[in-house]
Write a protein that holds these residues in place. Sequence first.
Motif, mmCIF file in Angstrom:
data_model
loop_
_atom_site.group_PDB
_atom_site.id
_atom_site.type_symbol
_atom_site.label_atom_id
_atom_site.label_comp_id
_atom_site.label_asym_id
_atom_site.label_seq_id
_atom_site.Cartn_x
_atom_site.Cartn_y
_atom_site.Cartn_z
ATOM 1 N N VAL A 49 -0.623 7.754 -4.459
ATOM 2 C CA VAL A 49 0.465 6.817 -4.225
ATOM 3 C C VAL A 49 0.251 5.641 -5.173
ATOM 4 C CG1 VAL A 49 1.651 5.311 -2.583
ATOM 5 C CG2 VAL A 49 0.654 7.472 -1.792
ATOM 6 N N ASN A 50 1.270 5.355 -5.974
ATOM 7 C CA ASN A 50 1.244 4.217 -6.887
ATOM 8 C C ASN A 50 2.241 3.172 -6.412
ATOM 9 O OD1 ASN A 50 0.810 6.819 -8.646
ATOM 10 N ND2 ASN A 50 -0.249 5.166 -9.673
ATOM 11 N N ASN A 51 1.922 1.902 -6.641
ATOM 12 C CA ASN A 51 2.897 0.849 -6.372
ATOM 13 C C ASN A 51 3.805 0.700 -7.593
ATOM 14 O OD1 ASN A 51 1.449 -0.695 -8.246
ATOM 15 N ND2 ASN A 51 0.471 -1.954 -6.678
ATOM 16 N N SER A 52 4.742 -0.231 -7.540
ATOM 17 C CA SER A 52 5.723 -0.384 -8.623
ATOM 18 C C SER A 52 5.087 -0.830 -9.936
ATOM 19 C CB SER A 52 6.817 -1.369 -8.207
ATOM 20 O OG SER A 52 6.244 -2.633 -7.911
ATOM 21 N N ARG A 53 3.891 -1.404 -9.886
ATOM 22 C CA ARG A 53 3.185 -1.798 -11.114
ATOM 23 C C ARG A 53 2.390 -0.637 -11.711
ATOM 24 N NH1 ARG A 53 2.063 -5.542 -7.357
ATOM 25 N NH2 ARG A 53 -0.095 -4.891 -7.217
ATOM 26 N N MET B 136 0.344 1.678 1.869
ATOM 27 C CA MET B 136 1.593 1.055 1.450
ATOM 28 C C MET B 136 1.805 -0.266 2.172
ATOM 29 S SD MET B 136 3.771 4.643 1.167
ATOM 30 C CE MET B 136 5.238 3.965 1.830
ATOM 31 N N ASN B 137 1.595 -0.277 3.474
ATOM 32 C CA ASN B 137 1.778 -1.510 4.242
ATOM 33 C C ASN B 137 0.787 -2.585 3.809
ATOM 34 O OD1 ASN B 137 3.923 -0.495 5.747
ATOM 35 N ND2 ASN B 137 2.587 0.297 7.339
ATOM 36 N N LYS B 138 -0.458 -2.198 3.568
ATOM 37 C CA LYS B 138 -1.477 -3.145 3.102
ATOM 38 C C LYS B 138 -1.097 -3.715 1.739
ATOM 39 C CE LYS B 138 -6.378 -3.520 2.095
ATOM 40 N NZ LYS B 138 -7.654 -2.808 1.977
ATOM 41 N N ASN B 139 -0.548 -2.871 0.864
ATOM 42 C CA ASN B 139 -0.151 -3.326 -0.457
ATOM 43 C C ASN B 139 0.956 -4.368 -0.392
ATOM 44 O OD1 ASN B 139 1.724 -2.706 -3.115
ATOM 45 N ND2 ASN B 139 -0.465 -2.660 -3.514
ATOM 46 N N LEU B 140 1.822 -4.271 0.608
ATOM 47 C CA LEU B 140 2.923 -5.236 0.744
ATOM 48 C C LEU B 140 2.414 -6.610 1.158
ATOM 49 C CD1 LEU B 140 5.627 -3.037 2.473
ATOM 50 C CD2 LEU B 140 5.569 -3.798 0.097
#
Length: 135
Positions: free
Chosen positions: A79-83, A129-133
Motif C-alpha cells: 500500500v502506497n500513499n499519494s506521495r 492507511m488510518n495511521k498515515n492520515l
Amino acid sequence: FFFVLMIRQPPRYTLSSSSAASDVYKRQDVIRKKINESGYTVNDELDNVDFIIRARFATSKKGESGQFKDVGLSGIITVNNSRGDIIYQKSINDLQGRHIDYPKAGDEAFRELSRKVESSYFRDMLNAMNKNLTN
C-alpha cells in the motif's frame, strides 16, 4: 478520501483455464465493499487518489504426495500513499494448495490467500492507511 485498488490477474505457471482469476476478482469486490464500509471510496483514476493497493502473486509446483499435487503461492501486497511512500507491505510465502491436479491446487492456494486477505491482512492495511492520515 480516495484510493485505487490495483489488482492484476495473477500470473500462473500454466495457461490452462482456471477459476483462480475469477476468485481473485470476486475477492476484489469483497475488499471494495470493506473499503467503502470503512469510510473510504474506491476510485479508478490515478490522478485523484490517497492510497494505492498493489498485489502480485505467483504459484509454483512443490511436489506430489500420493495422488495429490502440492502448489505454493508467494507474493507481496503493498500500500502506497499519494506521495508514493510505502505505508504497508506484506510478503506472503508458500501458502499451500493441494488437489489431485496442479491447476486446481493453484486455485486452492489463491482461495487461501483470499481468506487471509479478508480475515487479517485487510485490517492491517486499513490500520496503516488510518495511521498515515494522522501523520
